[in-house]
Scaffold this motif. Structure first.
Motif, PDB file in Angstrom:
ATOM      1  N   ARG A 247       3.095  12.786 -12.593  1.00  0.00           N
ATOM      2  CA  ARG A 247       3.925  11.598 -12.826  1.00  0.00           C
ATOM      3  C   ARG A 247       4.889  11.857 -13.992  1.00  0.00           C
ATOM      4  O   ARG A 247       6.060  12.142 -13.783  1.00  0.00           O
ATOM      5  N   ASP A 248       4.404  11.854 -15.216  1.00  0.00           N
ATOM      6  CA  ASP A 248       5.317  12.059 -16.347  1.00  0.00           C
ATOM      7  C   ASP A 248       5.887  13.482 -16.301  1.00  0.00           C
ATOM      8  O   ASP A 248       7.060  13.716 -16.603  1.00  0.00           O
ATOM      9  N   GLY A 249       5.049  14.440 -15.909  1.00  0.00           N
ATOM     10  CA  GLY A 249       5.498  15.838 -15.831  1.00  0.00           C
ATOM     11  C   GLY A 249       6.573  15.997 -14.776  1.00  0.00           C
ATOM     12  O   GLY A 249       7.645  16.561 -15.020  1.00  0.00           O
TER      13      GLY A 249
ATOM     14  N   THR B 177      -4.390   7.720 -25.760  1.00  0.00           N
ATOM     15  CA  THR B 177      -3.220   8.144 -26.526  1.00  0.00           C
ATOM     16  C   THR B 177      -2.294   8.923 -25.607  1.00  0.00           C
ATOM     17  O   THR B 177      -2.745   9.757 -24.811  1.00  0.00           O
ATOM     18  N   HIS B 178      -0.990   8.624 -25.672  1.00  0.00           N
ATOM     19  CA  HIS B 178      -0.008   9.237 -24.773  1.00  0.00           C
ATOM     20  C   HIS B 178       1.161   9.672 -25.646  1.00  0.00           C
ATOM     21  O   HIS B 178       1.951   8.842 -26.102  1.00  0.00           O
ATOM     22  N   CYS B 179       1.243  10.961 -25.925  1.00  0.00           N
ATOM     23  CA  CYS B 179       2.234  11.415 -26.904  1.00  0.00           C
ATOM     24  C   CYS B 179       3.301  12.303 -26.273  1.00  0.00           C
ATOM     25  O   CYS B 179       2.992  13.143 -25.430  1.00  0.00           O
ATOM     26  N   HIS B 180       4.520  12.109 -26.732  1.00  0.00           N
ATOM     27  CA  HIS B 180       5.611  13.007 -26.325  1.00  0.00           C
ATOM     28  C   HIS B 180       5.896  13.964 -27.472  1.00  0.00           C
ATOM     29  O   HIS B 180       5.554  13.706 -28.638  1.00  0.00           O
ATOM     30  N   ASN B 181       6.550  15.074 -27.128  1.00  0.00           N
ATOM     31  CA  ASN B 181       6.577  16.207 -28.056  1.00  0.00           C
ATOM     32  C   ASN B 181       7.937  16.422 -28.731  1.00  0.00           C
ATOM     33  O   ASN B 181       8.257  17.541 -29.124  1.00  0.00           O
TER      34      ASN B 181
ATOM     35  N   GLY C 139       8.682  17.125 -23.439  1.00  0.00           N
ATOM     36  CA  GLY C 139       7.393  17.144 -22.757  1.00  0.00           C
ATOM     37  C   GLY C 139       6.322  16.269 -23.385  1.00  0.00           C
ATOM     38  O   GLY C 139       6.568  15.510 -24.329  1.00  0.00           O
ATOM     39  N   ASN C 140       5.128  16.385 -22.801  1.00  0.00           N
ATOM     40  CA  ASN C 140       3.967  15.591 -23.224  1.00  0.00           C
ATOM     41  C   ASN C 140       2.970  16.490 -23.956  1.00  0.00           C
ATOM     42  O   ASN C 140       3.135  17.705 -23.993  1.00  0.00           O
ATOM     43  N   THR C 141       1.913  15.884 -24.452  1.00  0.00           N
ATOM     44  CA  THR C 141       0.792  16.659 -24.995  1.00  0.00           C
ATOM     45  C   THR C 141       0.329  17.641 -23.922  1.00  0.00           C
ATOM     46  O   THR C 141       0.177  17.261 -22.759  1.00  0.00           O
TER      47      THR C 141
ATOM     48  N   ALA D 155      10.105   4.313 -17.445  1.00  0.00           N
ATOM     49  CA  ALA D 155       8.923   4.982 -18.005  1.00  0.00           C
ATOM     50  C   ALA D 155       9.299   6.311 -18.596  1.00  0.00           C
ATOM     51  O   ALA D 155       9.865   7.131 -17.922  1.00  0.00           O
ATOM     52  N   GLY D 156       8.946   6.526 -19.850  1.00  0.00           N
ATOM     53  CA  GLY D 156       9.308   7.768 -20.479  1.00  0.00           C
ATOM     54  C   GLY D 156       8.238   8.793 -20.484  1.00  0.00           C
ATOM     55  O   GLY D 156       7.119   8.603 -20.405  1.00  0.00           O
TER      56      GLY D 156
HETATM   57 ZN    ZN Z   1       5.412   9.281 -21.147  1.00  0.00          ZN
END
Ligand code: ZN
Ligand code: KIV
Length: 521
Positions: A20-22, A207-211, A243-245, A520-521
């Motif tokens: 999804r986010d990826g 927890t949902h973190c962006h990089n 990107g994400n964690t 959605a980010g």
């Molecule tokens: Zn996100």
């Protein structure tokens, strides 16, 4: 099956959002079959929750989420929905087929997002109450996210989280949507919510973190130390912008430094490397060489001092064992006399479960490679699997001859079968690849735009294979192709032709990241 409510205190749930986010990161599109494959691998690896997509975004997203749900074994399958009934109903339609489905609904709660949605604080609370209640009436497992939580006023954040919990949310996810927070602040935010929000002890905080500032892994781990018990992450850290964690980073960090981070996950870490390679191959996003845990150089010791130290005692410079992430020794894998059974066994060791037809196809390509290349390494075999050509292809490269010289232009003589009929053309271009691509376009005129052309060497040496990724787009749909060959120019043409074959077969994916980023980010 995951039982989140009764999980011991040291158990951290891994929520993977690669699909999804990826996949939302521009260009990282995956076909339906690729998504099915990746979901199957994530499930096998022990991911607790797979966010399989955003069902309302397109018919393709809906089909992928429902098929993943139908095939789920142990993972909870989650679908994303904005804060409206249509999105939520669609997400439920898709995930209800799973043994355990989850609806994840969200709304931006920071002042900036409230402006965009033109809702005041009270109006937004009402909307949250209505949408979370609606989701909970459909599904017993509801996750709610205040998007841009790290830039939302604390008092208001407490109020909206309390509302979502009262209306039935079972997981509250705290997104750092724009990668703005830092470790101490990330921990303080979770602690503050646990202390101030009534009912917080009954639910799981995620927890949902962006990089964006390179702190996603540290921020996620800090949130866990403060009491979060679900980490949202992606393979290779794939995701919007920076990107994400990265799943492999948080999982290995908690494993290697369990002395100071005494938490457990259900992840079989030996599956990490294979997933990393497959996600990189199907998304067309190469993994940087010095990427933590899964980068090509992560276990490579080049300098004399390091090599000497590692030879004497491997722990001198190695904090994890390569085999812990499923990296087999970099040995000479196979020779040209190796048979099918040996190839099947070797591929299984590398994580590929080949059916009879696939084995036949890979074996032919392996033999051709072994004839050309003295030493066939594991990485060469992995690269063979990157070739995205399908069985019955509309376009097939039959013969290619390239003439290069110091004086341009370069020239390509190409024979390509188009719909079963061999056609020949002689084209020129600014460099050999350009000449070849021009030749392909003369034989198969099309209006697609070349968005990405990427080459990477698989192993060292001048006889190394090159893996080439090509991404085309036409009318908002994206088509990707990959190929590998010791001849870089030939690999380039085959990758291009593979993408065109996908376009011909209608196997593209809507480039709906614009719709998704707004939401959605
Ligand atoms: Zn996100
Ligand atoms: O980054 C974000 O805020 C998101 C939400 C949809 C959770 O991806």
């Amino acid at each position: 099956m995951t039982d989140i409510t009764n999980a011991p205190q040291d158990r951290v749930q891994i929520f993977d959002t690669t699909l999804r986010d990826g996949e939302q990161s521009p260009g990282a599109t995956m076909s339906h079959d690729e998504k099915m494959e990746i979901a199957g691998l994530l499930d096998e690896m022990g991911v607790d929750i797979i966010e399989a997509g955003f069902p309302i975004a397109s018919e393709g997203d809906f089909a992928a989420v429902s098929d993943i749900a139908k095939n789920a074994k142990n993972s909870v399958i989650c679908g994303l929905a904005r804060a409206n009934f249509a999105d939520i109903d669609r997400a439920w339609e898709a995930v209800k087929h799973a043994p355990q489905g989850r609806i994840h609904t969200f709304i931006g709660t920071s002042p900036l997002h409230r402006d965009i949605t033109a809702l005041d604080q009270d109006g937004m609370v009402e909307k949250i109450a209505a949408t979370v209640s609606h989701a909970r009436n459909l599904c017993g497992d509801v996750q709610w996210s205040p998007m841009d939580a790290t830039r939302t006023e604390h008092d208001y954040l407490c109020r909206v989280v309390e509302t979502a919990i009262k209306c039935g949310a079972t997981t509250i996810n705290i997104p750092d949507t724009v990668g703005y927070t830092a470790p101490r602040e990330s921990a303080d935010l979770i602690r503050m919510l646990l202390e101030r929000v009534p009912g917080a002890e009954k639910i799981v905080f995620a927890t949902h973190c962006h990089n964006d500032l390179g702190m996603a892994t540290a921020n996620a781990l800090a949130a866990v130390e403060a009491g979060a018990r679900q980490i949202e992450c992606t393979i290779n850290g794939l995701g919007e912008r920076a990107g994400n964690t990265a799943l492999e980073e948080v999982v290995m960090a908690m494993r290697v430094r369990n002395d100071i981070m005494p938490y457990r996950t259900g992840i079989d870490t030996t599956k990490i490397m294979h997933l990393s390679r497959r996600v990189s191959q199907v998304s067309g996003f190469a993994v940087q060489y010095n990427k933590a845990v899964v980068g090509k150089n992560a276990f490579l010791h080049e300098s004399g001092i390091h090599q000497d130290g590692v030879l004497k005692n491997v722990q001198t410079f190695e904090i994890m064992r390569p085999e812990d992430i499923g990296l087999t020794a970099k040995n000479i894998a196979m020779g040209k006399h190796s048979g099918r059974a040996a190839l099947r066994a070797k591929m299984a060791e590398l994580g590929y479960d080949l059916g009879d037809n696939q084995l036949k196809d890979v074996f032919v390509r392996f033999k051709a490679l072994a004839d050309r290349k003295k030493e066939v390494y594991d990485d060469d075999l992995v690269a063979l699997m990157a070739d995205s050509s399908a069985g019955d292809e509309h376009l097939k490269v039959q013969k290619l001859r390239v003439v290069c010289g110091t004086e341009g232009p370069q020239e390509a003589e190409l024979t390509m079968s188009v719909g079963g009929e061999d056609k020949y053309v002689d084209a020129t271009g600014d460099g050999p690849v350009d000449a070849c691509f021009n030749a392909v376009k003369m034989l198969y005129p099309h209006s697609a735009k070349l968005d990405l052309y990427q080459v990477s060497a698989v192993t060292e040496g001048t006889d190394a294979q090159a893996t080439v990724s090509v991404r085309l787009s036409r009318d908002g749909t994206v088509y990707t192709g990959q190929s590998a060959d010791t001849d870089t120019v030939l690999a380039s043409v085959k990758a291009y032709v593979n993408a065109l074959n996908r376009m011909h077969a209608g196997q593209g994916r809507a480039n709906n990241s614009a719709l998704q980023t707004s939401a959605a980010g």
